[in-house]
Design a protein around this motif. Structure first.
Motif, PDB file in Angstrom:
ATOM      1  N   LEU C 163     -19.579  -4.282  58.254  1.00  0.00           N
ATOM      2  CA  LEU C 163     -19.454  -4.712  56.862  1.00  0.00           C
ATOM      3  C   LEU C 163     -18.121  -5.427  56.724  1.00  0.00           C
ATOM      4  N   TRP C 164     -18.142  -6.739  56.710  1.00  0.00           N
ATOM      5  CA  TRP C 164     -16.891  -7.479  56.472  1.00  0.00           C
ATOM      6  C   TRP C 164     -16.561  -7.375  54.988  1.00  0.00           C
ATOM      7  N   THR C 165     -15.296  -7.154  54.694  1.00  0.00           N
ATOM      8  CA  THR C 165     -14.936  -6.981  53.287  1.00  0.00           C
ATOM      9  C   THR C 165     -13.970  -8.068  52.842  1.00  0.00           C
ATOM     10  N   ASN C 166     -13.989  -8.303  51.562  1.00  0.00           N
ATOM     11  CA  ASN C 166     -13.058  -9.245  50.951  1.00  0.00           C
ATOM     12  C   ASN C 166     -12.034  -8.420  50.174  1.00  0.00           C
ATOM     13  N   PRO C 167     -10.857  -8.190  50.785  1.00  0.00           N
ATOM     14  CA  PRO C 167      -9.879  -7.289  50.167  1.00  0.00           C
ATOM     15  C   PRO C 167      -9.461  -7.741  48.768  1.00  0.00           C
ATOM     16  N   PHE C 315      -9.254 -15.808  52.098  1.00  0.00           N
ATOM     17  CA  PHE C 315      -8.750 -14.440  52.234  1.00  0.00           C
ATOM     18  C   PHE C 315      -8.911 -13.978  53.679  1.00  0.00           C
ATOM     19  N   THR C 316      -8.152 -12.942  54.045  1.00  0.00           N
ATOM     20  CA  THR C 316      -8.298 -12.362  55.367  1.00  0.00           C
ATOM     21  C   THR C 316      -9.211 -11.152  55.240  1.00  0.00           C
ATOM     22  N   PRO C 317     -10.331 -11.159  55.946  1.00  0.00           N
ATOM     23  CA  PRO C 317     -11.283 -10.072  55.745  1.00  0.00           C
ATOM     24  C   PRO C 317     -10.846  -8.747  56.351  1.00  0.00           C
ATOM     25  N   GLY C 318     -11.385  -7.676  55.799  1.00  0.00           N
ATOM     26  CA  GLY C 318     -11.267  -6.360  56.404  1.00  0.00           C
ATOM     27  C   GLY C 318     -12.659  -5.913  56.809  1.00  0.00           C
ATOM     28  N   PHE C 319     -12.797  -4.651  57.209  1.00  0.00           N
ATOM     29  CA  PHE C 319     -14.148  -4.225  57.563  1.00  0.00           C
ATOM     30  C   PHE C 319     -14.408  -2.777  57.156  1.00  0.00           C
ATOM     31  N   ALA C 320     -15.667  -2.418  57.112  1.00  0.00           N
ATOM     32  CA  ALA C 320     -16.088  -1.059  56.806  1.00  0.00           C
ATOM     33  C   ALA C 320     -17.379  -0.779  57.566  1.00  0.00           C
ATOM     34  N   VAL C 321     -17.805   0.488  57.508  1.00  0.00           N
ATOM     35  CA  VAL C 321     -19.020   0.878  58.219  1.00  0.00           C
ATOM     36  C   VAL C 321     -20.063   1.311  57.199  1.00  0.00           C
ATOM     37  N   LEU C 322     -21.306   1.010  57.476  1.00  0.00           N
ATOM     38  CA  LEU C 322     -22.401   1.367  56.577  1.00  0.00           C
ATOM     39  C   LEU C 322     -22.432   2.874  56.325  1.00  0.00           C
ATOM     40  N   PRO C 323     -22.970   3.265  55.169  1.00  0.00           N
ATOM     41  CA  PRO C 323     -22.988   4.695  54.853  1.00  0.00           C
ATOM     42  C   PRO C 323     -23.929   5.471  55.778  1.00  0.00           C
ATOM     43  N   SER C 324     -23.648   6.759  55.883  1.00  0.00           N
ATOM     44  CA  SER C 324     -24.520   7.640  56.659  1.00  0.00           C
ATOM     45  C   SER C 324     -25.680   8.093  55.782  1.00  0.00           C
ATOM     46  N   VAL C 325     -26.753   8.450  56.417  1.00  0.00           N
ATOM     47  CA  VAL C 325     -27.912   8.915  55.673  1.00  0.00           C
ATOM     48  C   VAL C 325     -27.824  10.416  55.429  1.00  0.00           C
ATOM     49  N   VAL C 326     -27.297  11.116  56.433  1.00  0.00           N
ATOM     50  CA  VAL C 326     -27.180  12.573  56.315  1.00  0.00           C
ATOM     51  C   VAL C 326     -25.705  12.924  56.145  1.00  0.00           C
ATOM     52  N   THR C 327     -25.424  13.699  55.123  1.00  0.00           N
ATOM     53  CA  THR C 327     -24.035  14.049  54.837  1.00  0.00           C
ATOM     54  C   THR C 327     -23.388  14.708  56.054  1.00  0.00           C
ATOM     55  N   ILE C 394      -8.755  -8.867  63.946  1.00  0.00           N
ATOM     56  CA  ILE C 394      -9.670  -7.993  63.209  1.00  0.00           C
ATOM     57  C   ILE C 394     -10.823  -7.522  64.095  1.00  0.00           C
ATOM     58  N   VAL C 395     -11.210  -8.347  65.053  1.00  0.00           N
ATOM     59  CA  VAL C 395     -12.288  -7.944  65.957  1.00  0.00           C
ATOM     60  C   VAL C 395     -11.782  -6.866  66.912  1.00  0.00           C
ATOM     61  N   LEU C 396     -10.537  -6.995  67.312  1.00  0.00           N
ATOM     62  CA  LEU C 396      -9.936  -5.940  68.143  1.00  0.00           C
ATOM     63  C   LEU C 396      -9.881  -4.633  67.365  1.00  0.00           C
ATOM     64  N   ASP C 397      -9.606  -4.744  66.068  1.00  0.00           N
ATOM     65  CA  ASP C 397      -9.604  -3.538  65.230  1.00  0.00           C
ATOM     66  C   ASP C 397     -10.983  -2.895  65.212  1.00  0.00           C
ATOM     67  N   VAL C 398     -12.008  -3.745  65.143  1.00  0.00           N
ATOM     68  CA  VAL C 398     -13.369  -3.206  65.178  1.00  0.00           C
ATOM     69  C   VAL C 398     -13.601  -2.487  66.500  1.00  0.00           C
ATOM     70  N   LEU C 399     -13.113  -3.097  67.577  1.00  0.00           N
ATOM     71  CA  LEU C 399     -13.288  -2.475  68.891  1.00  0.00           C
ATOM     72  C   LEU C 399     -12.590  -1.120  68.951  1.00  0.00           C
ATOM     73  N   SER C 400     -11.365  -1.050  68.433  1.00  0.00           N
ATOM     74  CA  SER C 400     -10.655   0.237  68.427  1.00  0.00           C
ATOM     75  C   SER C 400     -11.443   1.263  67.647  1.00  0.00           C
ATOM     76  N   HIS C 401     -12.019   0.800  66.560  1.00  0.00           N
ATOM     77  CA  HIS C 401     -12.818   1.712  65.747  1.00  0.00           C
ATOM     78  C   HIS C 401     -14.007   2.227  66.545  1.00  0.00           C
ATOM     79  N   VAL C 402     -14.633   1.322  67.287  1.00  0.00           N
ATOM     80  CA  VAL C 402     -15.771   1.728  68.118  1.00  0.00           C
ATOM     81  C   VAL C 402     -15.306   2.727  69.171  1.00  0.00           C
ATOM     82  N   GLU C 403     -14.135   2.465  69.745  1.00  0.00           N
ATOM     83  CA  GLU C 403     -13.653   3.369  70.778  1.00  0.00           C
ATOM     84  C   GLU C 403     -13.385   4.745  70.207  1.00  0.00           C
ATOM     85  N   GLU C 404     -13.018   4.789  68.949  1.00  0.00           N
ATOM     86  CA  GLU C 404     -12.730   6.080  68.338  1.00  0.00           C
ATOM     87  C   GLU C 404     -14.016   6.800  67.914  1.00  0.00           C
TER      88      GLU C 404
END
Lengths: 317, 278, 457
Positions: C163-167, C315-327, C394-404
């Motif tokens: 989810l690319w975001t517009n801060p 603008f410089t985009p940020g990112f987010a992850v889609l919501p979970s279905v199960v809490t 920002i793509v590297l940030d996504v990668l770090s997020h994936v690694e985490e």
């Protein structure tokens, strides 16, 4: 496609010299060398038509009784593809909207073209210019036309919406985005791009009405509208019918405009049969069912075509 | 009074339709020459400094060997082949057929007429199979042959109509001069048929230029595609760059329109005569 | 887990940890010169790529290096459209005019049929050499076919469902995203969109008209509602010899589909989204009309960069992850390594094609082609991180997020399209329009699964 001329030529109002010549024809026609030339000249026609039309049709029919994923040998399955299709809801839906689409466009095209032709033939001014200009949409490549309109119909950013917004009709119509409404813009573009051609054909038919007939009507005190309904319309009805039939067939077969505007979506709501068949073959790799769709569509078109031709013939007699 | 009113409405209809026909072309050219930022800011504004770079961007766009220039060449190859095939085969056949005895003549007519009602949708997949088998996919000229053959029935019927009405005196004069049949056709008939051939040819040209249903299947690789198919992917290449997209649309749409304006006399005549291109 | 189909779900962190040390060792091995047995006779190879800028750059860069090594080789290119690559491309690749290296989307009928009809040259040599199987990791297992051969080599990895975001827009709307970037549930996504709407923005822009985006989100959210074992079964059960242990009518699937329905009903997407393709949706986002965009890691180096240059993206985009279905669970980004490459049996220069393909998955080829030229992630895990210089921050940030947090396989990217993406996507569009129900789609999928198992693809 059926030549309008073929039909027109049989019309009585069409002053034909052909008949006179037919008697003379014998003279040359008996010339054996010309008959031989005819046979010789016809060979490539028949060979090519057989290769590019006959064989493919046979092939399609054969394919429609088989399973084939795009590679390797055909696997015969009997009527399986057909029974599958008759049970398939999407197929039924697509058949319905294909008919709806084809008839709406054809009726719209012929109606508008007739009105325009009548208007132009009544007032001579600018006559030639309209003949040229109104055919522009039919000249421009349908892909480009469809891309323009599909961007034009986007809410807010599209030019159609921009203009509607400016004149207070709301600028955020998202017709293409709903399966309820997506077909309407497509029908509109179909009509828009086809009117020019039908206009020229129908105007041609109107212009062949001998001036004496019209003058007689004017002397009788008929106004423009009466003249149109009482004189012009009955005389051009055969041509209108043929035009209608042809337009139905063309629109039914039409792929480019719909594909470029919606690719059959959303949710397959504008997947007319040619598009459904294309997707079935090339996205799902089910060439057999796709061929069965094509055969069904082909049979339908032949029925429509023969009805149309018969109707227009009986009109003339 | 009603007559005046009728005139008024018919004029209104005529002008309204003319506007509806012309506006899209106007906007395609307006946006094509407008800087993208201004398209967003003020789409309807007509005062701006033209961004001709839109056109060079559009012309050079596309990956590798699949720029608009290449698509144009492919279109010319395809359409040219289609014309050579359809006219080259159908015109002589249509001429000599007029000499056949009535029965044979009718048989020829029925067969050719049948050829006009086969829907393209039935042909696409077998074409594709056959072209693939013979290694003919991705060749604009090979695809042009298919277009040409599909145009043969219409070309044949229209030309035949024309030749039936051809003044026999001329043919007979040629015969008396001792010309052979072939010479009569080449020296006397053809030169006098140029107008009709052009108008029938243009109908084929318009159809082959614009159709994408067969080309999308026979010309898969992008560097082999004609403009009608190439445009399909073109619009996606410039996400927000509307100026370039519309410049591309102009490049695709304007040449056939100009060609048409030049030759419109033939086209309108051809169609009014009942010419129906497939 | 036999036949593990979760390429990066088994924590990518592990892969990343190996990355540093293994790279040093393997990096040396992989760039070893190839056999000289190929000869020096002039040869021309044709490589097929998809018609967007990045893949072209990628192959051009690889070709440049390769031809430096082998001056007798000339490399030509042949472009194929996104529309054609998974469909009609089948016939191109099996025709006499086939390119020497063909683009083969793994989730398409093209791959299924080419493998079935033995129209691809086995790549076992490539996979055996250079430790390739290990370097590719779990996806290599999936690529091994029932006959024990490999027919396609992955080339790069991208992540979608970002989810690319517009801060700027989010700030105006008064939205603060969770620190871990994970939206907790669907309600939160809907609320964010409502706030955005009040501030004059659409919530989430998506290209609903495309033949893939509607079903994308299913790929991200479904794994948050089912167990890894079930996900694995959904991905494999279309194969006749695999037992069905997870049904499409199970509760996790229904919940995921219902979530998609809820999101659509909640007015999260931009107006007219079902009439826009991904390019139009991207433009919608970059021109500042929406708070978010459903996209992928190839965008910052592609459309975002182009639009920033053109001045339409401000603008410089940020990112987010889609919501979970199960809490309590998390949705993840979805890896796609599916645009793989193979050598058609119709290729006239198979040996050279194999050599070029081998070079393209070597560490050097991956670094030069994938990382530096196209800004995607390499398909192998042995290219040192220090080489990730051309990838946007920002793509590297996504990668770090994936690694985490890991990334789980997307169903539509894994199974053949006739059963997966091409089948599901129109159904989801219908769901978004309220024309079908989650329960019905579950039934449809289950019926299709049984049909595919019975009749084959």
């Amino acid at each position: 496609m059926t030549s309008l001329k073929e039909v027109q030529s049989k019309e009585s109002q069409h002053p034909k010299q052909g008949r006179v010549f037919r008697s003379k024809k014998k003279k040359i026609g008996l010339d054996g060398t010309n008959i031989r030339s005819a046979k010789f000249a016809l060979i490539p026609v028949f060979v090519l038509l057989f290769l590019f039309l006959g064989l493919p049709v046979i092939n399609s029919i054969q394919l429609s009784f088989s399973r084939w994923g795009g590679l390797g040998p055909l696997e015969p399955v009997g009527f399986q593809n057909y029974t599958d299709l008759f049970a398939d809801e999407q197929m039924r839906y697509s058949s319905r909207i294909t008919v709806l689409y084809a008839f709406s466009v054809a009726i719209g095209v012929v109606a508008i073209a007739t009105v325009l032709a009548a208007a132009v033939s009544a007032s001579v001014r600018g006559h030639k210019i309209y003949k040229v200009i109104w055919f522009f949409p039919g000249i421009a490549p349908p892909t480009a036309v469809a891309i323009f309109w599909s961007s034009g119909f986007q809410p807010e950013t599209g030019i159609v919406n921009t203009i509607l917004g400016k004149i207070g009709l709301g600028g955020d119509h998202a017709w293409l985005a709903s399966s309820e409404t997506a077909l309407y813009p497509v029908i509109f573009v179909g009509i828009w791009s086809a009117v020019g051609f039908a206009f020229l054909v129908i105007l041609g038919a109107i212009e062949q009405i001998p001036i004496s007939v019209r003058e007689a009507a004017t002397v009788d005190g008929a106004n423009i509208r009466q003249q149109f309904f009482k004189i012009t319309l009955p005389l051009i009805r055969p041509v209108m019918l043929i035009m209608l039939t042809l337009q139905i067939i063309w629109t039914f077969n039409g792929f480019t405009v719909v594909w470029a505007m919606t690719t059959g979506g959303p949710a397959d709501s504008t997947s007319i049969l040619p598009i459904l068949a294309y997707k079935e073959a090339f996205r799902f790799g089910r060439f057999g069912t796709a061929a069965a769709m094509a055969v069904i569509a082909g049979i339908f078109l032949m029925i429509i075509g023969s009805i149309g031709i018969r109707l227009s013939r009986s009109e003339q007699r | 009074m009603p007559r005046v009113l009728g005139k008024f409405f018919s004029n209104l209809g005529v002008l309204g339709w003319t506007a509806l026909v012309l506006l899209p072309f106007f906007f395609i050219m307006l946006f094509g020459t407008k800087p993208t930022s201004q398209i967003y800011a003020n789409p309807l504004g007509v005062i701006y400094s033209p961004a001709w770079s839109n056109f060079s961007n559009a012309w050079n766009a596309g990956a590798g060997d699949s720029t608009m220039g290449v698509w144009f060449i492919n279109t010319f190859l395809l359409v040219g082949t289609a014309l050579v095939v359809s006219l080259g085969v159908a015109v002589p056949a249509a001429y000599f057929t007029i000499f056949l005895p009535p029965k044979a003549n009718r048989r020829v007519m029925v067969t050719v007429l049948a050829g006009t009602v086969v829907p393209a949708i039935l042909l696409v997949i077998p074409f594709f199979k056959a072209y693939n088998q013979f290694g003919m996919l991705n060749k604009p000229i090979a695809a042009g042959v298919a277009y040409g053959v599909l145009a043969i029935p219409t070309t044949f019927l229209l030309m035949n109509r024309f030749f039936v009405d051809f003044p026999r005196e001329i043919l007979e004069a040629g015969l008396l001069d001792g010309l052979s049949n072939l010479r009569i056709f080449r020296r006397l008939v053809l030169p006098l048929s140029v107008g009709q051939i052009v108008s029938v040819g243009i109908l084929t040209l318009i159809w082959a230029w614009g159709d994408s249903q067969i080309a999308i299947v026979l010309l898969q690789s992008q560097e082999s595609q004609p403009i009608s198919v190439g445009m399909l992917s073109f619009a996606g290449d410039f996400t927000t760059d509307l100026g370039t997209t519309f410049a591309g649309l102009s490049i695709a749409a304007i040449p056939p329109v100009i060609l048409y304006i030049i030759l419109s006399k033939y086209v309108t005549k051809g169609i009014a005569l009942g010419g129906i291109s497939k | 887990m036999k036949k593990n189909n979760l390429p990066l779900s088994t924590p990518v962190t592990a892969t990343a940890a190996v990355l540093g040390s293994a790279a040093l060792l393997l990096g040396v091995l992989t760039s070893a010169p190839a056999s000289a047995a190929l000869g020096t006779a002039p040869v021309t190879l044709t490589v097929q790529y998809e018609t967007t800028a990045a893949p072209e750059e990628k192959w051009k860069a690889i070709a440049k290096e390769f031809t430096k090594k082998y001056p007798n080789v000339k490399i030509e290119f042949s472009a194929i459209t996104n529309e054609a690559k998974g469909g009609p491309n089948l016939q191109v690749l099996s025709s006499a005019g086939a390119p020497d290296i063909g683009l083969i989307p793994l989730n398409s009928n093209v791959y299924t049929q080419l493998v079935k009809n033995k129209a691809l040259v086995p790549l076992n040599g490539i996979f055996a050499a250079d430790n390739t199987v290990k370097r590719i990791g779990p996806p290599a297992d999936t690529l091994k076919q029932a006959d024990g051969n490999y027919y396609a080599a992955p080339h790069s990895v991208v992540f979608y469902n970002v989810l690319w975001t517009n801060p700027v827009a989010l700030k105006k709307a008064g939205v603060t995203l969770p620190a871990d970037k994970h939206l907790t549930n669907v309600t939160q996504l809907i609320q964010i969109s409502k706030k955005c709407e009040k501030a004059g923005y659409a919530g989430l822009a998506m290209g609903g008209k495309t033949n893939f985006q509607a079903s994308w989100m299913f790929d991200a959210m479904m794994p948050s509602a089912v167990s890894d074992a079930a996900l694995n079964n959904y991905i494999n059960s279309y194969k006749e010899d695999e037992k069905i242990t997870a049904k499409w009518t199970d509760v996790g699937i229904l919940k995921s589909l219902k979530a998609l329905e809820q999101i659509a009903k909640g007015g999260v997407y931009q107006k007219g989204y079902l009439g826009m393709d991904l390019d139009q949706a991207t433009a919608y986002f970059t021109s500042g009309k929406s708070c978010m965009l459903l996209g992928g890691t190839w965008m910052p180096g592609g459309a975002f960069e182009a639009d920033t240059k053109a001045g339409t993206m401000k603008f410089t985009p940020g990112f987010a992850v889609l919501p979970s279905v199960v809490t309590g669970n998390r949705s993840t980004f979805t890896p796609y390594y599916g645009d793989a490459f193979g050598v058609p049996t119709k290729s006239k220069n198979q040996e050279w094609a194999l050599e070029l393909l081998r070079y393209s998955v070597s560490d050097e080829g991956q670094r030069i082609g994938v990382l530096e030229a196209s800004g995607n992630f390499p398909a192998v895990n042995t290219v040192p991180k220090s080489a990730y210089t051309k990838i946007p921050k920002i793509v590297l940030d996504v990668l770090s997020h994936v690694e985490e947090y890991g990334a789980k396989s997307g169903w539509t990217s894994e199974v053949p399209g006739a059963y997966g993406q091409a089948f599901l996507n129109p159904l989801i569009q219908k769901l978004q329009e309220g024309k079908t129900t989650a329960a019905q789609i579950g039934k449809d999928l289950q019926a299709e699964l049984l049909k595919v198992r019975k009749n084959g693809l």
